[in-house]
Design a protein around this motif. Structure first.
Motif, PDB file in Angstrom:
ATOM      1  N   VAL A 150       0.855  -1.186   0.000  1.00 32.82           N
ATOM      2  CA  VAL A 150       0.000   0.000   0.000  1.00 32.82           C
ATOM      3  C   VAL A 150       0.894   1.240   0.000  1.00 32.82           C
ATOM      4  CG1 VAL A 150      -1.715   1.326   1.285  1.00 32.82           C
ATOM      5  CG2 VAL A 150      -1.894  -1.169   1.169  1.00 32.82           C
ATOM      6  N   GLU A 151       0.781   2.047  -1.027  1.00 33.08           N
ATOM      7  CA  GLU A 151       1.585   3.268  -1.150  1.00 33.08           C
ATOM      8  C   GLU A 151       0.829   4.504  -0.679  1.00 33.08           C
ATOM      9  OE1 GLU A 151       2.623   3.328  -5.236  1.00 33.08           O
ATOM     10  OE2 GLU A 151       3.741   1.446  -5.166  1.00 33.08           O
ATOM     11  N   SER A 152      -0.492   4.478  -0.820  1.00 34.50           N
ATOM     12  CA  SER A 152      -1.340   5.574  -0.356  1.00 34.50           C
ATOM     13  C   SER A 152      -2.698   4.998   0.001  1.00 34.50           C
ATOM     14  CB  SER A 152      -1.488   6.655  -1.437  1.00 34.50           C
ATOM     15  OG  SER A 152      -2.056   6.103  -2.615  1.00 34.50           O
ATOM     16  N   MET A 153      -3.416   5.698   0.869  1.00 29.27           N
ATOM     17  CA  MET A 153      -4.699   5.168   1.334  1.00 29.27           C
ATOM     18  C   MET A 153      -5.597   6.291   1.819  1.00 29.27           C
ATOM     19  SD  MET A 153      -5.314   2.304   4.304  1.00 29.27           S
ATOM     20  CE  MET A 153      -6.902   1.518   4.530  1.00 29.27           C
ATOM     21  N   VAL A 154      -6.889   6.178   1.519  1.00 29.25           N
ATOM     22  CA  VAL A 154      -7.895   7.069   2.083  1.00 29.25           C
ATOM     23  C   VAL A 154      -8.935   6.195   2.767  1.00 29.25           C
ATOM     24  CG1 VAL A 154      -9.075   7.177  -0.155  1.00 29.25           C
ATOM     25  CG2 VAL A 154      -9.625   8.854   1.617  1.00 29.25           C
ATOM     26  N   LEU A 155      -9.219   6.498   4.029  1.00 30.09           N
ATOM     27  CA  LEU A 155     -10.071   5.655   4.868  1.00 30.09           C
ATOM     28  C   LEU A 155     -11.126   6.513   5.546  1.00 30.09           C
ATOM     29  CD1 LEU A 155     -10.413   2.788   6.369  1.00 30.09           C
ATOM     30  CD2 LEU A 155      -8.999   3.827   8.155  1.00 30.09           C
ATOM     31  N   PHE A 156     -12.402   6.205   5.299  1.00 24.93           N
ATOM     32  CA  PHE A 156     -13.511   6.935   5.907  1.00 24.93           C
ATOM     33  C   PHE A 156     -14.361   5.992   6.750  1.00 24.93           C
ATOM     34  CE2 PHE A 156     -12.688  10.371   3.002  1.00 24.93           C
ATOM     35  CZ  PHE A 156     -13.231  11.485   3.622  1.00 24.93           C
ATOM     36  N   PRO A 157     -14.641   6.346   8.009  1.00 22.34           N
ATOM     37  CA  PRO A 157     -15.588   5.555   8.795  1.00 22.34           C
ATOM     38  C   PRO A 157     -17.008   5.799   8.308  1.00 22.34           C
ATOM     39  CG  PRO A 157     -14.837   7.450  10.062  1.00 22.34           C
ATOM     40  CD  PRO A 157     -14.068   7.465   8.775  1.00 22.34           C
ATOM     41  N   LEU A 158     -17.846   4.784   8.379  1.00 20.46           N
ATOM     42  CA  LEU A 158     -19.258   4.896   8.029  1.00 20.46           C
ATOM     43  C   LEU A 158     -20.052   4.891   9.331  1.00 20.46           C
ATOM     44  CD1 LEU A 158     -19.314   2.332   5.078  1.00 20.46           C
ATOM     45  CD2 LEU A 158     -19.394   4.825   4.895  1.00 20.46           C
ATOM     46  N   LYS A 159     -20.664   6.024   9.647  1.00 14.58           N
ATOM     47  CA  LYS A 159     -21.369   6.161  10.917  1.00 14.58           C
ATOM     48  C   LYS A 159     -22.770   6.723  10.718  1.00 14.58           C
ATOM     49  CE  LYS A 159     -17.537   6.639  14.167  1.00 14.58           C
ATOM     50  NZ  LYS A 159     -17.050   7.367  15.363  1.00 14.58           N
ATOM     51  N   THR A 160     -23.690   6.253  11.562  1.00 15.15           N
ATOM     52  CA  THR A 160     -25.019   6.863  11.656  1.00 15.15           C
ATOM     53  C   THR A 160     -25.371   6.977  13.130  1.00 15.15           C
ATOM     54  OG1 THR A 160     -26.116   4.694  11.488  1.00 15.15           O
ATOM     55  CG2 THR A 160     -25.884   5.976   9.460  1.00 15.15           C
ATOM     56  N   ASN A 161     -25.866   8.155  13.504  1.00 15.80           N
ATOM     57  CA  ASN A 161     -26.230   8.425  14.903  1.00 15.80           C
ATOM     58  C   ASN A 161     -25.091   8.088  15.863  1.00 15.80           C
ATOM     59  OD1 ASN A 161     -28.893   9.175  14.130  1.00 15.80           O
ATOM     60  ND2 ASN A 161     -29.476   7.015  14.054  1.00 15.80           N
ATOM     61  N   GLY A 162     -23.873   8.348  15.411  1.00 15.69           N
ATOM     62  CA  GLY A 162     -22.714   8.109  16.258  1.00 15.69           C
ATOM     63  C   GLY A 162     -22.251   6.673  16.328  1.00 15.69           C
ATOM     64  N   ASN A 163     -22.948   5.766  15.641  1.00 13.49           N
ATOM     65  CA  ASN A 163     -22.587   4.345  15.680  1.00 13.49           C
ATOM     66  C   ASN A 163     -21.744   3.975  14.465  1.00 13.49           C
ATOM     67  OD1 ASN A 163     -24.152   3.811  18.057  1.00 13.49           O
ATOM     68  ND2 ASN A 163     -25.997   3.833  16.781  1.00 13.49           N
ATOM     69  N   LEU A 164     -20.606   3.346  14.710  1.00 14.95           N
ATOM     70  CA  LEU A 164     -19.720   2.910  13.638  1.00 14.95           C
ATOM     71  C   LEU A 164     -20.248   1.625  13.010  1.00 14.95           C
ATOM     72  CD1 LEU A 164     -16.978   3.203  12.112  1.00 14.95           C
ATOM     73  CD2 LEU A 164     -15.983   1.762  13.908  1.00 14.95           C
ATOM     74  N   MET A 165     -20.499   1.662  11.695  1.00 16.90           N
ATOM     75  CA  MET A 165     -20.967   0.478  10.978  1.00 16.90           C
ATOM     76  C   MET A 165     -19.855  -0.206  10.210  1.00 16.90           C
ATOM     77  SD  MET A 165     -24.616   1.704   9.443  1.00 16.90           S
ATOM     78  CE  MET A 165     -23.815   2.988   8.496  1.00 16.90           C
ATOM     79  N   GLY A 166     -18.812   0.548   9.875  1.00 14.65           N
ATOM     80  CA  GLY A 166     -17.731  -0.026   9.089  1.00 14.65           C
ATOM     81  C   GLY A 166     -16.903   1.065   8.454  1.00 14.65           C
ATOM     82  N   TYR A 167     -16.243   0.739   7.350  1.00 22.15           N
ATOM     83  CA  TYR A 167     -15.345   1.682   6.688  1.00 22.15           C
ATOM     84  C   TYR A 167     -15.440   1.547   5.170  1.00 22.15           C
ATOM     85  CZ  TYR A 167     -12.972   2.514  11.151  1.00 22.15           C
ATOM     86  OH  TYR A 167     -12.683   2.870  12.445  1.00 22.15           O
ATOM     87  N   ILE A 168     -15.149   2.650   4.513  1.00 20.45           N
ATOM     88  CA  ILE A 168     -14.915   2.641   3.073  1.00 20.45           C
ATOM     89  C   ILE A 168     -13.487   3.111   2.871  1.00 20.45           C
ATOM     90  CG2 ILE A 168     -15.930   4.960   2.848  1.00 20.45           C
ATOM     91  CD1 ILE A 168     -16.703   4.202  -0.006  1.00 20.45           C
ATOM     92  N   TRP A 169     -12.743   2.390   2.026  1.00 17.50           N
ATOM     93  CA  TRP A 169     -11.374   2.838   1.789  1.00 17.50           C
ATOM     94  C   TRP A 169     -10.921   2.519   0.373  1.00 17.50           C
ATOM     95  CZ3 TRP A 169     -11.715  -1.660   4.974  1.00 17.50           C
ATOM     96  CH2 TRP A 169     -11.034  -2.782   4.532  1.00 17.50           C
ATOM     97  N   ALA A 170      -9.913   3.292  -0.048  1.00 12.51           N
ATOM     98  CA  ALA A 170      -9.284   3.095  -1.356  1.00 12.51           C
ATOM     99  C   ALA A 170      -7.779   3.152  -1.154  1.00 12.51           C
ATOM    100  CB  ALA A 170      -9.730   4.169  -2.343  1.00 12.51           C
ATOM    101  N   THR A 171      -7.054   2.296  -1.874  1.00  9.43           N
ATOM    102  CA  THR A 171      -5.604   2.262  -1.735  1.00  9.43           C
ATOM    103  C   THR A 171      -4.933   2.552  -3.072  1.00  9.43           C
ATOM    104  OG1 THR A 171      -5.559  -0.141  -2.102  1.00  9.43           O
ATOM    105  CG2 THR A 171      -5.666   0.630   0.178  1.00  9.43           C
ATOM    106  N   ASN A 172      -3.714   3.089  -2.963  1.00  2.45           N
ATOM    107  CA  ASN A 172      -2.911   3.446  -4.133  1.00  2.45           C
ATOM    108  C   ASN A 172      -3.711   4.324  -5.102  1.00  2.45           C
ATOM    109  OD1 ASN A 172      -1.126   1.807  -2.826  1.00  2.45           O
ATOM    110  ND2 ASN A 172      -1.025   0.235  -4.403  1.00  2.45           N
ATOM    111  N   PHE A 173      -4.189   5.443  -4.558  1.00  2.12           N
ATOM    112  CA  PHE A 173      -5.019   6.374  -5.317  1.00  2.12           C
ATOM    113  C   PHE A 173      -4.162   7.506  -5.889  1.00  2.12           C
ATOM    114  CE2 PHE A 173      -4.852   8.024  -1.034  1.00  2.12           C
ATOM    115  CZ  PHE A 173      -4.754   9.400  -1.190  1.00  2.12           C
ATOM    116  N   ALA A 174      -4.783   8.345  -6.702  1.00  2.23           N
ATOM    117  CA  ALA A 174      -4.076   9.460  -7.334  1.00  2.23           C
ATOM    118  C   ALA A 174      -3.895  10.581  -6.307  1.00  2.23           C
ATOM    119  CB  ALA A 174      -4.859   9.958  -8.546  1.00  2.23           C
ATOM    120  N   VAL A 175      -2.750  10.632  -5.665  1.00  2.74           N
ATOM    121  CA  VAL A 175      -2.535  11.571  -4.561  1.00  2.74           C
ATOM    122  C   VAL A 175      -2.600  13.024  -5.014  1.00  2.74           C
ATOM    123  CG1 VAL A 175      -1.209   9.930  -3.183  1.00  2.74           C
ATOM    124  CG2 VAL A 175      -0.024  11.384  -4.827  1.00  2.74           C
TER     125      VAL A 175
END
Length: 469
Positions: free
Chosen positions: A256-281
Motif C-alpha cells: 500500500v503506497e497511499s490510502m484514504v479511509l472513511f468511517p461509516l457512521k449513523t447516529n454516532g454508531n460505527l458500521m464499518g469503513y470505506i477505503w481506497a488504496t494506491n489512489f491518485a494523490v
C-alpha cells in the motif's frame, strides 16, 4: 504585517495560522498565531463551542496544544499557506459533536521560515444540508451519480458494488471496498470491493477472519478524532507508524503506497469503513471531498439496508433455533404448489422432538429452549444445503430440492445414527421422496404420516414416556 488588525476586521471566528516551511517543500510545525475575539472566546469556552484540550489561548502556540494531531487539518493549512490554494471544507470531526464550516485564504506575507493563512470557522451542532452542497460541480456530479444508483434499484447488493467501482475510478485507485463491522460477534464482512487489476490484488475477504476485527477496531484511534485518514506522503506514513506500528507494517507488506479511509457512521454508531488504496494523490482534495459526502450518504443507505435485512430476518427466521419459521415454510410451500419448482425431484423430512415437555416440566423452559437449539443444530449439520423450517413447537420440516432417493435415504440413516448416539436429542422421523414437485402437499402428507408412525413406535418401545406428551 498586522495580524491582529487583520483578524479583528472579521466578525466571524477567525485566526491566523503559520506553517513552517521545510527545504524539501514539505511542512513542519503548525501554529495558531493570533485570533479575533470570537475565536479566542471559542477557545476559552464561551459555552457554545467544542471542548478543547486547553481552554486558555496562548498566541503563536502549536495547534496540538488545543486538539489532537489531525492530518486533515494539517493538509488544509499546508495547501492554503504554502501552496497558496484557497480552501473550504464542511466537516464533522469525530472528536466533537459539532459540524465545522471552515474557510482558509493564503496570505502573501511570509518570511524565511513560515508561510501564513487565515482560518475562519462557523460551528453548529447539527448538519446543514445546504452547506454540504457548496462543493465543486465535479464532486456534485460524482456524488449525485452514486446516490442515484442506490436510489433507483431494489437490488442493493448490485447497486453498492457499482458505486464502489465508480468510487475506485474517481479515486483512480488500485483497490476500493466497503467493509461492515459487527460489534456483537466481533466480525467483519465485505459489502463489496473493486479492483483495477483483479489478478494483481488479493481479495480482502481472505483476511476477514476472527482476528481482523481486532485490527479494524484500532483504526478509530489512528484517525484520532478527525473524520477520515488520508495517507499520501512520508509525513502521513510516519504518523500512522507512531500510532499503530502493527497496522503500518501490514500496509507496507501489502504494497500500500497511499490510502484514504472513511468511517461509516449513523447516529454516532460505527458500521464499518470505506477505503481506497494506491489512489491518485495529486487529486487528494477532490477525492476527500467526494468520499466525505458519499460516505455520509452511503452510511445512511447502509443503515436502512441493514434495518430492512434485520426485519426480513425476524419475519422469516425462528429467532430461537436459527432455522426458518412456520410463516416462511407456508410461503415456500405455496410457491412450490403454484409451480415454483416444477418437475424437480423433492425430498420432505418431518421430525418431532421427543421429550420436550418432560424437559420443560422437570428442568424449566430454559432447558427446553436449549434442547430445541441442539435439535436444530443437529439438523443443520446433517442437511447443510437444504431448507430447514420450525413447523411448530417441537416439530421441524426439511425441504430438499433436487435431491435423489438414495441421497435422502443416506441422510435419514445418518440422522437416526446421530439420534442413537445423542444423550439429549431424540426425534421421531418421517420422510418421503418424489421425482417431481408437482404435488408437494401430497409429499408432505406422506412424510408427516410416517413421522407419526415412527412416534408411535417410539412410545411402544418406551411406554413410560408417553405420559409426558
Amino acid at each position: 504585517m498586522d495580524f491582529q488588525g487583520f483578524v479583528d476586521a472579521f466578525s466571524t471566528s477567525t485566526c491566523i495560522i503559520s506553517v513552517e516551511k521545510l527545504p524539501d517543500g514539505g511542512y513542519g510545525k503548525i501554529r495558531i498565531v493570533t485570533g479575533n475575539k470570537p475565536y479566542i472566546d471559542s477557545v476559552e469556552r464561551d459555552g457554545n463551542g467544542p471542548r478543547l484540550l486547553m481552554s486558555k489561548f496562548i498566541p503563536n502556540s502549536e495547534y496540538e496544544l488545543y486538539f489532537t494531531k489531525d492530518l486533515n487539518f494539517e493538509d488544509f493549512c499546508y495547501r492554503s499557506a504554502i501552496l497558496k490554494q484557497p480552501q473550504h471544507s464542511y466537516v464533522h470531526p469525530e472528536r466533537y459533536d459539532f459540524w465545522f464550516n471552515i474557510f482558509s485564504m493564503p496570505l502573501e506575507y511570509e518570511d524565511e521560515k513560515f508561510a501564513y493563512c487565515s482560518y475562519t470557522q462557523e460551528v453548529t451542532q447539527k448538519p446543514n444540508t445546504e452547506k454540504m452542497t457548496t462543493i465543486s460541480y465535479e464532486t456534485s456530479s460524482d456524488v449525485l451519480e452514486a446516490c442515484l444508483k442506490l436510489k433507483s434499484t431494489d437490488d442493493f447488493d448490485s447497486a453498492i458494488k457499482d458505486v464502489i467501482n465508480e468510487l475506485r475510478e474517481i479515486c483512480d485507485a488500485k483497490y476500493c471496498c466497503i467493509m461492515l463491522m459487527n460489534s456483537q460477534d466481533r466480525t467483519c464482512r465485505l459489502l463489496g470491493e473493486s479492483f483495477f487489476d483483479r489478478e494483481a490484488f488479493r481479495s480482502n475477504d481472505n483476511w476477514m477472519d476472527d482476528k481482523f476485527y481486532d485490527i479494524a477496531e484500532t483504526w478509530e484511534n489512528v484517525i484520532g478524532g478527525s473524520n477520515c485518514l488520508i495517507i499520501k506522503n512520508p509525513i502521513d506514513w510516519e504518523y500512522v507508524k507512531s500510532r499503530n506500528k502493527v497496522w503500518y507494517e501490514s500496509l507496507k507488506i501489502s504494497s500500500v503506497e497511499s490510502m484514504v479511509l472513511f468511517p461509516l457512521k449513523t447516529n454516532g454508531n460505527l458500521m464499518g469503513y470505506i477505503w481506497a488504496t494506491n489512489f491518485a494523490v495529486e487529486n487528494a482534495v477532490h477525492i476527500k471531498e467526494t468520499l466525505e459526502l458519499t460516505a455520509f450518504i452511503i452510511a445512511s443507505e447502509i443503515s436502512n439496508y441493514l434495518l430492512l435485512d434485520r426485519m426480513r430476518f425476524f419475519s422469516t427466521m425462528d429467532s430461537l433455533t436459527g432455522v426458518m419459521n412456520r410463516n416462511e415454510m407456508n410461503n415456500r410451500v405455496d410457491e412450490i404448489a403454484a409451480g415454483g419448482e416444477k418437475d424437480k425431484p423433492i425430498g420432505i423430512v418431518f421430525t418431532d422432538l421427543n421429550g420436550l415437555k418432560k424437559t420443560n416440566d422437570l428442568h424449566g423452559h430454559l432447558a427446553g429452549d436449549m434442547l430445541l437449539k441442539e435439535a436444530a443444530s443437529m439438523l443443520k449439520k446433517l442437511f447443510p444445503k437444504d431448507e430447514i423450517y420450525r413447523a411448530g413447537g417441537d416439530e421441524f420440516m426439511v425441504l430438499s430440492i433436487g435431491t435423489t432417493a438414495s441421497e435422502l435415504d443416506r441422510k435419514i440413516r445418518e440422522l437416526r445414527s446421530q439420534i442413537e448416539k445423542s444423550e439429549t436429542v431424540s426425534f421421531a422421523v418421517g420422510a418421503c421422496f418424489d421425482e417431481n414437485c408437482n404435488n408437494i402437499l401430497s409429499v408432505m402428507t406422506k412424510a408427516d404420516k410416517k413421522m407419526y408412525e415412527d412416534k408411535e413406535n417410539y412410545y411402544t418401545k418406551y411406554p413410560e414416556r408417553k405420559r409426558w406428551e
